[in-house]
Design a protein around this motif. Structure first.
Motif, PDB file in Angstrom:
ATOM      1  N   ALA A 133       0.832  -1.207   0.000  1.00 37.11           N
ATOM      2  CA  ALA A 133       0.000   0.000   0.000  1.00 37.11           C
ATOM      3  C   ALA A 133       0.867   1.257   0.000  1.00 37.11           C
ATOM      4  N   ASP A 134       0.459   2.230  -0.769  1.00 39.98           N
ATOM      5  CA  ASP A 134       1.102   3.541  -0.817  1.00 39.98           C
ATOM      6  C   ASP A 134       0.239   4.496   0.003  1.00 39.98           C
ATOM      7  N   GLU A 135       0.694   4.834   1.207  1.00 38.51           N
ATOM      8  CA  GLU A 135      -0.132   5.628   2.119  1.00 38.51           C
ATOM      9  C   GLU A 135      -0.475   6.996   1.544  1.00 38.51           C
ATOM     10  N   GLN A 136       0.460   7.619   0.846  1.00 31.23           N
ATOM     11  CA  GLN A 136       0.180   8.918   0.251  1.00 31.23           C
ATOM     12  C   GLN A 136      -0.845   8.787  -0.859  1.00 31.23           C
ATOM     13  N   TRP A 137      -0.711   7.748  -1.648  1.00 31.55           N
ATOM     14  CA  TRP A 137      -1.667   7.490  -2.724  1.00 31.55           C
ATOM     15  C   TRP A 137      -3.074   7.294  -2.142  1.00 31.55           C
ATOM     16  N   GLY A 147      -6.702   7.242  -3.514  1.00 31.13           N
ATOM     17  CA  GLY A 147      -6.512   5.941  -4.135  1.00 31.13           C
ATOM     18  C   GLY A 147      -6.899   4.800  -3.202  1.00 31.13           C
ATOM     19  N   VAL A 148      -6.838   3.579  -3.714  1.00 34.68           N
ATOM     20  CA  VAL A 148      -7.228   2.404  -2.929  1.00 34.68           C
ATOM     21  C   VAL A 148      -6.008   1.669  -2.379  1.00 34.68           C
ATOM     22  N   VAL A 149      -5.034   1.362  -3.234  1.00 31.77           N
ATOM     23  CA  VAL A 149      -3.839   0.627  -2.795  1.00 31.77           C
ATOM     24  C   VAL A 149      -2.584   1.389  -3.186  1.00 31.77           C
ATOM     25  N   ASN A 150      -2.300   1.431  -4.462  1.00 36.39           N
ATOM     26  CA  ASN A 150      -1.186   2.201  -5.012  1.00 36.39           C
ATOM     27  C   ASN A 150      -1.481   2.439  -6.496  1.00 36.39           C
ATOM     28  N   LYS A 151      -0.645   3.174  -7.144  1.00 39.06           N
ATOM     29  CA  LYS A 151      -0.919   3.558  -8.528  1.00 39.06           C
ATOM     30  C   LYS A 151      -1.058   2.345  -9.436  1.00 39.06           C
ATOM     31  N   ARG A 152      -0.132   1.392  -9.317  1.00 43.90           N
ATOM     32  CA  ARG A 152      -0.149   0.244 -10.222  1.00 43.90           C
ATOM     33  C   ARG A 152      -1.315  -0.687  -9.919  1.00 43.90           C
TER      34      ARG A 152
END
Length: 639
Positions: A381-385, A390-395
């Motif tokens: 998980a990307d916390e900033q995303w 966002g839900v998880v991360n960009k990808r």
């Protein structure tokens, strides 16, 4: 013209069928052509993984040069002995990116340039005592890999297989359209070069034939005993040996003593029962997919398929094409994704290229796994995303959008289906499922998707909780396996009479590197708890070879030093599993957005139980050789 060279049009078709990056790498390695070296490869970001792409002009150049090279007839095998630096340069060229040195160690071996990239050789200082033996339990991919390794070492072994033929899961599962869901090129051993797979994704019968071929070619088949069910294995604390109780075909129990036991029964060995009220009173036929045989008739029948995992998704299209009606019972929506060339045959021209062009097989094997090297990026998980919406991360979110579009296209935009098919958890949280026209089959007039929970079976129908009863002549139970039951049903009893089941009943199945457990000396397992890494360019058979070499190291150390037993130290076991579960906590499998209660990746204690949380290179560094300080070696007390 060389009579062994087909006509030019055949060669051109072969080259046109080839993967351009594979072709470029094989051609450059064989010729060191400066024009090919100058080709600019562009690494393009994708929703799931990056790809390596070329301009139209460069693609044409690569294919043209390949045709001329092949037509020249000068394709005798080129020397495969390269320096580490040369191999690394080729890998960086293939991936079109810079990689840290520690990301190259396993990659060099995946390329499979040596005859035996992963196996151990027996040192001259090692001798094998008379009567020494290793018992391997299971004759599937794992057991055969262990047999090949031991045969090369000259260590006596016997493989006990409870079925009457070789193959393991590829013997048990014969349901319609069953096949591998990874490319055949990545679902093969590294030492069996240029096997002529007929399809990009091999069918069950061909995989079983492949295993039979390997077992016979490498001297393993003659060590197999079939219809031999190992019901128990007990360790003798004094003698440091294992006593196996084996039920034979006529049910006569045999007692076998072995110095070492390797449990190779696999993850998908124990079918899950159909947990529905009324099974006993149902008058039709219920068939678990592992029980499929030629007597199962579905043409013209009313069929119920319970389950939409890999098995249910594979068989629907074939069954629906002949059944009168099919009711598909879905408990949890899955993220089901397409695979390029799934179901396609490998052309005769491309088969010729595999056999003829130096290094094409090697680079095809390497490139087949490229997309898997970075899958771990989807799992963190990307916390900033997330903070930005966002839900998880960009990808991962991009993958979700891609799959949403795929669902919509496959069901022709039918909102009544889309609403039922879109999961409420992120992609990759559960095991990915490969589409075999499952979505498209749901749009057939004779197919109904049912998402209302099943209440019970009546004498002739499947009744859901809304009171609707759908008639069924045949129920196909595509409900999977009891993956929490590692090594079951064999009972393993270690030091002090403690059973492995007792140990694992505390917090679930755990092992050191997926292979060994304290208190169970001279016992190793293949495809044990937390074995396969979440991201790796190596397919499962290569990991099996890696683990077999690790086990071989332990056996060789015992033999060379005169020890009778080896056992992982408890502190090493506990430290490893602490690190494993800490690392697993970073992945979305255990996050609040994950459907953990319906996910065989996670056990009832909330722990990851199937995969290793590291990427392939990091995990390989742990598995490539045993750290001897992690183990205790002992002599037998009876000497």
């Amino acid at each position: 013209m060389n009579p062994q060279i087909p006509d030019r049009s055949f060669v051109e078709r072969a080259v046109a069928d080839a993967d351009v990056n594979v072709l470029r790498m094989a051609l450059f390695q064989a010729t060191r052509d400066a024009d090919i070296a100058a080709v600019r490869a562009e690494r393009v970001a994708g929703a799931v993984a990056d790809s390596v792409e070329f301009s139209t002009e460069d693609t044409a150049l690569i294919r043209s040069k390949a045709v001329e090279y092949l037509m020249s007839g000068d394709t005798a095998d080129v020397d495969t002995v390269l320096s580490t630096e040369e191999i690394d340069d080729l890998i960086l060229m293939a991936e079109a990116r810079a990689l840290a040195p520690d990301k190259l160690v396993m990659r060099r071996r995946i390329l499979s340039l040596p005859e035996w990239p992963f196996q151990r050789e027996r040192p001259e200082t090692v001798s094998v005592p008379d009567g020494y033996s290793v018992a391997i339990i299971g004759a599937g991919f794992s057991g055969i890999a262990m047999g090949v390794q031991l045969a090369r070492l000259g260590i006596p072994f016997t493989i006990y297989e409870r079925r009457s033929e070789i193959g393991g899961v590829w013997s048990i599962n014969t349901y319609p359209d069953v096949r591998v869901d990874t490319l055949s090129a990545s679902y093969e051993y590294s030492f069996e070069k240029k096997y002529p797979w007929s399809e990009y994704f091999a069918r069950q019968s061909e995989v079983r034939e492949y295993l039979d071929h390997v077992a016979r070619k490498y001297g393993v088949f003659e060590h197999m005993v079939f219809d031999a069910d190992v019901t128990s294995a007990k360790f003798d604390d004094a003698a440091k040996t294992w006593t196996l109780t084996v039920a034979s075909a006529d049910q006569t129990p045999l007692t076998v003593v072995a110095n070492v036991v390797v449990a190779a029964s696999g993850l998908f060995a124990t079918p899950r029962e159909l947990p529905i009220e009324g099974v006993a009173g149902y008058s039709g036929r219920i068939v678990h997919t592992t029980e499929w045989n030629d007597s199962v008739e579905y043409a013209g029948k009313n069929v119920a398929i319970i389950g939409n995992g890999s098995t249910g998704v594979q068989l629907l299209s074939k069954v629906a094409s002949e059944a009168a009606s099919v009711s598909v019972y879905q408990r949890t929506p899955q993220w089901i994704s397409p695979r390029a060339k799934y179901g396609e045959a490998i052309s005769d021209e491309l088969q010729w290229l595999f056999q003829t062009m130096p290094f094409y097989w090697n680079w095809n094997k390497y490139v087949a796994g490229l997309a898997n090297n970075d899958l771990r990026e989807l799992l963190i998980a990307d916390e900033q995303w997330i903070a930005d919406g966002g839900v998880v991360n960009k990808r991962n979110d991009a993958m979700r959008e891609m799959l949403l579009g795929y669902i919509r296209a496959q069901v022709n935009g039918r909102e009544d289906l889309i609403e039922k098919l879109v999961p409420d958890y992120p992609p990759m949280t559960r095991r990915p499922v490969v589409d075999n026209q499952w979505y498209a089959s749901l749009t057939r007039d004779n197919v109904e998707l049912v998402t209302t929970p099943i209440e019970r079976l009546t004498e002739t129908a499947v009744e859901t909780s809304d009171g609707v009863a759908r008639e069924a002549d045949l129920i196909i139970a595509a409900v999977g396996f009891q993956t929490e039951k590692f090594l079951w049903p064999t009972e393993y009893i270690g030091e002090g009479g403690v059973s492995l089941e007792q140990v694992w009943n505390v917090q679930g199945a755990q092992a050191h590197l997926g292979m060994s457990v304290p208190g169970f000396p001279n016992m190793f397992m293949l495809y044990g708890p937390n074995s396969q890494p979440v991201a790796s360019g190596a397919g499962l058979p290569i990991w099996l070879e890696t683990w077999c070499a690790y086990i071989a190291d332990g056996i060789l150390e015992m033999l060379e030093k005169g020890y009778d037993s080896v056992s992982v130290r408890r502190e090493a076991f506990e430290h490893y599993n602490e690190q494993l579960h800490k690392e697993a906590g970073r992945l979305i499998y255990l996050s609040q957005t994950s459907a953990t209660e319906k996910n065989y990746y996670v056990n009832k204690w909330g722990r990851m139980q199937v995969s290793a949380p590291w990427d392939g290179e990091e995990y390989f560094a742990m598995c490539v050789h045993p750290r001897l300080s992690d183990f205790e070696f002992q002599h037998a007390k009876t000497k």
